[in-house]
Enzyme design. Sequence first.
Site, PDB file in Angstrom:
ATOM      1  N   PHE A  57       1.005  -0.952   0.054  1.00  0.00           N
ATOM      2  CA  PHE A  57      -0.518   0.121  -0.414  1.00  0.00           C
ATOM      3  C   PHE A  57       1.311   1.171   0.068  1.00  0.00           C
ATOM      4  O   PHE A  57       1.894   1.826   1.063  1.00  0.00           O
ATOM      5  CB  PHE A  57      -0.976  -0.082   1.320  1.00  0.00           C
ATOM      6  CG  PHE A  57      -2.271  -1.230   1.047  1.00  0.00           C
ATOM      7  CD1 PHE A  57      -3.053  -0.637   0.555  1.00  0.00           C
ATOM      8  CD2 PHE A  57      -1.340  -1.598   1.502  1.00  0.00           C
ATOM      9  CE1 PHE A  57      -4.729  -1.287   0.261  1.00  0.00           C
ATOM     10  CE2 PHE A  57      -3.159  -2.998   1.394  1.00  0.00           C
ATOM     11  CZ  PHE A  57      -3.781  -2.536   0.840  1.00  0.00           C
ATOM     12  N   ASP A  58       0.520   2.199  -0.951  1.00  0.00           N
ATOM     13  CA  ASP A  58       1.237   3.460  -1.169  1.00  0.00           C
ATOM     14  C   ASP A  58       0.438   3.998   0.745  1.00  0.00           C
ATOM     15  O   ASP A  58      -0.637   3.668   1.302  1.00  0.00           O
ATOM     16  CB  ASP A  58       1.104   4.600  -2.042  1.00  0.00           C
ATOM     17  CG  ASP A  58       1.225   5.733  -1.840  1.00  0.00           C
ATOM     18  OD1 ASP A  58       2.211   6.243  -1.590  1.00  0.00           O
ATOM     19  OD2 ASP A  58       0.482   6.642  -2.407  1.00  0.00           O
ATOM     20  N   LEU A  59       0.695   5.452   0.981  1.00  0.00           N
ATOM     21  CA  LEU A  59       0.260   5.902   1.975  1.00  0.00           C
ATOM     22  C   LEU A  59      -0.160   7.133   1.412  1.00  0.00           C
ATOM     23  O   LEU A  59      -1.644   6.628   2.445  1.00  0.00           O
ATOM     24  CB  LEU A  59       1.691   6.568   3.393  1.00  0.00           C
ATOM     25  CG  LEU A  59       1.016   6.919   4.631  1.00  0.00           C
ATOM     26  CD1 LEU A  59       0.439   5.783   5.512  1.00  0.00           C
ATOM     27  CD2 LEU A  59       2.452   7.584   5.396  1.00  0.00           C
ATOM     28  N   ASP A  60       0.448   8.652   1.437  1.00  0.00           N
ATOM     29  CA  ASP A  60      -0.620   9.097   1.349  1.00  0.00           C
ATOM     30  C   ASP A  60      -0.985   9.252   0.009  1.00  0.00           C
ATOM     31  O   ASP A  60      -0.831   8.845  -1.038  1.00  0.00           O
ATOM     32  CB  ASP A  60       0.417  10.443   1.245  1.00  0.00           C
ATOM     33  CG  ASP A  60       1.517  10.737   1.915  1.00  0.00           C
ATOM     34  OD1 ASP A  60       1.048  11.160   3.387  1.00  0.00           O
ATOM     35  OD2 ASP A  60       2.882  11.353   1.700  1.00  0.00           O
ATOM     36  N   ASP A 105      -2.314   6.129  -5.527  1.00  0.00           N
ATOM     37  CA  ASP A 105      -3.808   6.951  -5.945  1.00  0.00           C
ATOM     38  C   ASP A 105      -2.875   7.278  -7.221  1.00  0.00           C
ATOM     39  O   ASP A 105      -3.632   8.070  -7.819  1.00  0.00           O
ATOM     40  CB  ASP A 105      -3.614   7.599  -4.959  1.00  0.00           C
ATOM     41  CG  ASP A 105      -3.098   8.917  -3.996  1.00  0.00           C
ATOM     42  OD1 ASP A 105      -1.427   7.608  -4.482  1.00  0.00           O
ATOM     43  OD2 ASP A 105      -2.713   9.913  -4.451  1.00  0.00           O
TER      44      ASP A 105
END
Length: 211
Positions: A6-9, A163
Amino acid sequence: MAILFFDLDGTLIDSAVGITRCVAYALEKLGEPVPADAELRRWIGPSLRDSFGPLLGDSARTERAVELYRERFDALGWTEHEVYPGIAEAIEGLHADGHRLAVVTAKNEPHAVRILDHLPFGHRFETVSGATIDGRISHKPELIAAATERLQVAASACWMIGDRRMDIEGANHHRMRSVGVAWGFGGEDELRAAGATQIISAPAQLRPLFA
């Protein structure tokens, strides 16, 4: 069982306020004009040096901008975020289903770890692969490689969930499958153009996707 990066921001947290205020702080301290909010939002995703560098055109000033950004982020910026609605339930559900979870982010690793440590579901991630302080490792292909090495898994067994185009392009670099999340900062058109394997519009779609 899937291995999910997973990406964070823009994927787990809406961190627009913290990031844009820290960018503005750094530019103000350097006597530079601060772009409009819409322009500042484009800074969310790439590494700081990739964003400050073209604007400042000088390596020393770029490094100083990064230092100033971190000065405010350490004091306040790391708290200026909100968890996207439905993300906590999605992460808990994926963990309950037996999937392995990790975070892969261009945010520097100490900051990312600090944020995850304060999220109620942060302990569900086996590792956090973030940028090095000196920027030596800061791009998604390198960060993904570091995560696969830590977990001792093949990239072909993993999915990258994020995203921005950098998330998808990083996955493509390793011939990984990817999920673009349209609730973040990139948007569906950017994710489709980057070649996302899947695009979803709500966190509730994550668990069924990997059922």
